[in-house]
Design a protein around this motif. Structure first.
Motif, PDB file in Angstrom:
ATOM      1  N   LEU A  53       0.778  -1.212  -0.168  1.00 18.79           N
ATOM      2  CA  LEU A  53      -0.086   0.048   0.218  1.00 18.79           C
ATOM      3  C   LEU A  53       0.733   1.196   0.068  1.00 18.79           C
ATOM      4  N   LYS A  54       1.906   1.285   0.803  1.00 18.99           N
ATOM      5  CA  LYS A  54       2.833   2.406   0.923  1.00 18.99           C
ATOM      6  C   LYS A  54       3.445   2.882  -0.315  1.00 18.99           C
ATOM      7  N   GLY A  55       3.784   1.719  -1.164  1.00 14.76           N
ATOM      8  CA  GLY A  55       4.631   1.875  -2.429  1.00 14.76           C
ATOM      9  C   GLY A  55       3.446   2.101  -3.661  1.00 14.76           C
ATOM     10  N   GLY A  56       2.420   1.319  -3.507  1.00 17.14           N
ATOM     11  CA  GLY A  56       1.444   1.365  -4.416  1.00 17.14           C
ATOM     12  C   GLY A  56       0.626   2.720  -4.799  1.00 17.14           C
ATOM     13  N   ILE A  57       0.099   3.335  -3.541  1.00 18.61           N
ATOM     14  CA  ILE A  57      -0.730   4.452  -3.297  1.00 18.61           C
ATOM     15  C   ILE A  57      -0.063   5.538  -4.183  1.00 18.61           C
ATOM     16  N   GLY A  58       0.938   5.927  -4.146  1.00 18.25           N
ATOM     17  CA  GLY A  58       1.733   6.858  -4.808  1.00 18.25           C
ATOM     18  C   GLY A  58       1.686   6.528  -6.315  1.00 18.25           C
ATOM     19  N   VAL A  59       2.009   5.465  -6.908  1.00 17.11           N
ATOM     20  CA  VAL A  59       1.903   4.996  -8.020  1.00 17.11           C
ATOM     21  C   VAL A  59       0.468   5.079  -8.901  1.00 17.11           C
ATOM     22  N   MET A  60      -0.374   4.709  -7.940  1.00 18.54           N
ATOM     23  CA  MET A  60      -1.745   4.726  -8.472  1.00 18.54           C
ATOM     24  C   MET A  60      -2.451   6.260  -8.508  1.00 18.54           C
ATOM     25  N   ALA A  61      -2.080   6.900  -7.536  1.00 14.44           N
ATOM     26  CA  ALA A  61      -2.259   8.177  -7.804  1.00 14.44           C
ATOM     27  C   ALA A  61      -1.881   9.037  -8.964  1.00 14.44           C
ATOM     28  N   LEU A  62      -0.639   8.536  -9.538  1.00 16.57           N
ATOM     29  CA  LEU A  62      -0.010   9.160 -10.693  1.00 16.57           C
ATOM     30  C   LEU A  62      -0.674   8.375 -12.042  1.00 16.57           C
ATOM     31  N   PHE A  63      -0.681   7.008 -11.977  1.00 20.07           N
ATOM     32  CA  PHE A  63      -1.079   6.465 -13.216  1.00 20.07           C
ATOM     33  C   PHE A  63      -2.674   6.255 -13.508  1.00 20.07           C
ATOM     34  N   ILE A  64      -3.390   6.129 -12.393  1.00 20.11           N
ATOM     35  CA  ILE A  64      -4.746   6.006 -12.816  1.00 20.11           C
ATOM     36  C   ILE A  64      -5.554   7.364 -13.311  1.00 20.11           C
ATOM     37  N   PRO A  65      -5.275   8.595 -12.837  1.00 24.61           N
ATOM     38  CA  PRO A  65      -5.776   9.496 -13.619  1.00 24.61           C
ATOM     39  C   PRO A  65      -4.969   9.548 -15.119  1.00 24.61           C
ATOM     40  N   ILE A  66      -3.850   9.414 -15.117  1.00 27.27           N
ATOM     41  CA  ILE A  66      -3.359   9.272 -16.592  1.00 27.27           C
ATOM     42  C   ILE A  66      -3.986   8.043 -17.387  1.00 27.27           C
ATOM     43  N   GLY A  67      -4.440   7.102 -16.885  1.00 29.79           N
ATOM     44  CA  GLY A  67      -4.893   5.968 -17.542  1.00 29.79           C
ATOM     45  C   GLY A  67      -6.411   6.271 -18.023  1.00 29.79           C
ATOM     46  N   ILE A  68      -7.011   6.961 -17.220  1.00 25.02           N
ATOM     47  CA  ILE A  68      -8.424   7.311 -17.612  1.00 25.02           C
ATOM     48  C   ILE A  68      -8.337   8.534 -18.334  1.00 25.02           C
TER      49      ILE A  68
END
Length: 244
Positions: A53-68
């Motif tokens: 969660l610690k490493g994934g939240i930052g990555v998801m916060a960046l790539f989820i908006p980009i992916g959408i």
């Protein structure tokens, strides 16, 4: 009768593309998830949930908006080629320029059966060529390492992305191919560019929030486009057909 037959063929092609596109996307997702799980099982090295969660939240916060934002903005251009494009990646720097150039050379329109087929071929050709170049690069990485360390190669590589995006922007400024073109389309981007420029200069938009900025600018650009279209400033016109 001929039009009905062509419609049936087109529907069959569309259904086939969507069916295999969804199957391929599902297989790719499962495959990408299976590899780290298999490695963790083989070496008995499952990381704790807190570390994930610690490493994934930052990555998801960046790539989820980009992916959408990429799905919303690129799919109208790519058509059914979106399945292959999003699986292979390198959309903005490779796949999208290839598709736009292929449509321009073929003088085909986006969101048409012809444009859809051309986009799919362009993405497939780009993917195959990319894999071949990567394979050659891996084989020659060690022999060519002294060349890559030279100053002129380092200087040249620092200009690759600016040159690529500059070429894409010039392509947008150039005449549109196909049966139709959008007149005064560049007026739509003025307000989003001003907003993004101000947020970057003032430090509001920091590195890592590019995807969020794209998501926020998309509805603004769509709203501006609708207003300008309603006022007749931005509109679709037919291209003149020149006889060879």
């Amino acid at each position: 009768m001929k039009e009905k037959k062509e419609t049936v063929i087109l529907d069959d092609y569309t259904n086939w593309v969507h069916r295999f596109g969804r199957i391929g996307a599902l297989i790719a997702i499962l495959y990408m998830m299976f590899i780290p799980i298999a490695i963790a099982v083989a070496y008995d090295s499952f990381p704790p949930l807190s570390a994930i969660l610690k490493g994934g939240i930052g990555v998801m916060a960046l790539f989820i908006p980009i992916g959408i934002s990429e799905v919303i903005s690129y799919t109208p251009i790519l058509g059914s080629a979106s399945y292959l494009t999003f699986l292979t990646g390198n959309i903005l720097n490779l796949k999208l320029p290839c598709v736009l150039n292929a449509l321009k050379l073929a003088k085909a329109d986006q969101n048409t059966p012809e444009g859809d087929a051309i986009a799919t071929v362009a993405v497939a050709a780009s993917s195959i060529l990319t894999m071949l170049i990567i394979a050659i690069g891996v084989l020659l990485l060690v022999p060519l390492q002294p060349l890559f360390q030279t100053e002129f190669v380092k200087s040249a590589t620092s200009y690759m992305l600016p040159a690529l995006f500059g070429g894409m922007f010039l392509g947008i400024l150039g005449p549109e191919q196909g049966s139709f073109r959008i007149k005064n389309k560049l007026l739509i981007m003025i307000v989003p560019v001003i907003i993004v420029s101000i947020t970057v200069i003032t430090g509001i938009l920091i590195s890592g929030l590019e995807g969020v900025a794209i998501l926020l600018m998309l509805p603004i650009a769509i709203g501006i486009a609708r207003v300008l279209w309603k006022k007749g400033i931005v509109h679709v016109v037919a291209n003149e057909v020149k006889d060879n």
